[in-house]
Scaffold this active site. Structure first.
Site, mmCIF file in Angstrom:
data_model
loop_
_atom_site.group_PDB
_atom_site.id
_atom_site.type_symbol
_atom_site.label_atom_id
_atom_site.label_comp_id
_atom_site.label_asym_id
_atom_site.label_seq_id
_atom_site.Cartn_x
_atom_site.Cartn_y
_atom_site.Cartn_z
ATOM 1 N N THR A 69 11.332 -40.694 76.673
ATOM 2 C CA THR A 69 11.626 -40.547 78.103
ATOM 3 C C THR A 69 10.436 -40.080 78.941
ATOM 4 O O THR A 69 10.583 -39.887 80.139
ATOM 5 C CB THR A 69 12.787 -39.555 78.307
ATOM 6 N N TYR A 70 9.269 -39.910 78.346
ATOM 7 C CA TYR A 70 8.116 -39.487 79.134
ATOM 8 C C TYR A 70 7.809 -40.536 80.209
ATOM 9 O O TYR A 70 7.698 -41.733 79.919
ATOM 10 C CB TYR A 70 6.885 -39.299 78.255
ATOM 11 N N THR A 71 7.622 -40.062 81.423
ATOM 12 C CA THR A 71 7.372 -40.910 82.604
ATOM 13 C C THR A 71 8.265 -42.151 82.603
ATOM 14 O O THR A 71 7.825 -43.270 82.860
ATOM 15 C CB THR A 71 5.877 -41.309 82.715
#
Length: 356
Positions: A61-63
């Protein structure tokens, strides 16, 4: 001795070789309101790998997925020599309760999404990202082992979980012949040393290499904060702060204690003609049990500054000063068990060397 990015270290009780500084890629992409555009992120990747770096940290889910997509794009053509670590368990689809959590359904869906984003057939290291206090450990461990047996994941690890649960998981994995945990990712820096109470000793005893995030204390240890940044209103005020500096102050990371630690770091940096960030990272590189601190950068200049920590050699006196100013209360029973009185009760006047 000075280090280089290709002074590789073994990760836990595995044979996997990783660089002494991992490159965090939560800065790849600007969807969170900060970070690096594609061109700048590419420069970060190229410089890190050019110097021999091989260890990358990301999450599903990073960026909003851009971190994995950009990392996968950049890694094309040299995938085999890189160690890509990603994570599962944070919510991927708002409104869908099964798109987050540590259970098997979330695990499999997240891994499949990560494989697509990274454009690869396998993930080198998969972390359980955040403990959810609901899923049975047997379900987690069997799911992770199935992924390893399928060849979609090579090694498994855990982040942000209680020490007793991690130790329980490792014991069950050993007893049942399932894939063991090889790494533990925790927040650890000169301003956040509570991992020394249980997490780091547990990891060393159970064969998990410690990978530390936020080794610069959210930027506090870079020396860019001062007394004017203290937040007398406490951690509630400013939660909607529009930049990282204001948010750190709002979250209570800027205190008289942390500023005193940052001042000590600056003093050592002056003595060595280095930057405070390099000194703080050098301390983290020397910390017992820590295999690879994770560095994050938005610009090439920031990355170069951080990598300069590999050349910093702290004297025993400087290490002792930094340890003293940042020391924490180990609490019960750790403080009691470490006391001279208890040592005398157990061993008398004999000196017994500790080997780990």
């Amino acid at each position: 001795m000075p280090l280089t990015l290709d002074t590789y270290r073994l990760l836990g009780r595995s044979g996997l070789r990783v660089s002494p500084l991992a490159l965090g890629t939560a800065t790849f992409g600007t969807e969170w309101g900060w970070g690096a555009e594609r061109e700048e992120a590419r420069k970060l990747f190229d410089r890190y790998t050019e110097l021999g770096g091989n260890f990358f940290d990301t999450a599903s889910t990073y960026t909003n997925g851009s971190s994995e997509r950009l990392l996968g794009e950049f890694a094309h053509g040299e995938r085999e020599r890189l160690v890509l670590a990603t994570k599962y368990s944070t919510l991927r689809t708002p409104g869908d309760p099964n798109s987050g959590g540590t259970h098997r359904k979330s695990m499999l869906a997240s891994v499949e999404a990560s494989l697509r984003h990274l454009d690869t057939d396998y993930i080198d290291l998969l972390y359980l990202n955040v403990w959810d206090f609901r899923t049975p450990v047997e379900e987690i461990l069997r799911g992770l082992d199935d992924l390893v047996r399928q060849g979609k994941v090579l090694y498994v690890a855990v982040s942000s979980a209680p020490a007793w649960q991690v130790a329980r998981m490792q014991t069950i994995a050993d007893l049942r012949g399932w894939s063991p945990l090889v790494a533990l990712e925790i927040e650890y820096s000169l301003i956040e040393r509570t991992g020394e109470r249980d997490l780091i000793p547990m990891a060393r005893e159970m064969g998990l290499g410690v990978v530390s995030f936020s080794p610069l204390g959210g930027g506090v240890l870079t020396g860019k904060y001062g007394g004017d940044d203290l937040n007398p209103a406490g951690p509630v005020a400013g939660e909607t702060a529009s930049n990282r500096k204001a948010l750190n102050a709002a979250l209570g990371m800027v205190t008289e204690r942390t500023l005193a630690i940052a001042d000590a770091v600056k003093d050592v940096a002056t003595e060595l003609d280095r930057t405070p960030a390099q000194v703080a990272l050098a301390w983290a590189l020397n910390a017992p049990g820590v295999v690879s601190p994770i560095i994050g950068a938005r610009t090439l200049a920031q990355l170069e500054n951080n990598l300069g920590a590999l050349q910093v050699e702290l004297t025993p006196s400087q290490l002792a000063r930094l340890d003293e100013v940042s020391a924490i209360d180990l609490g019960n029973p750790h403080g009691l068990l470490a006391s001279d009185h208890i040592r005398t009760v157990i061993s008398g006047d004999m000196k017994i060397e500790t080997r780990h």
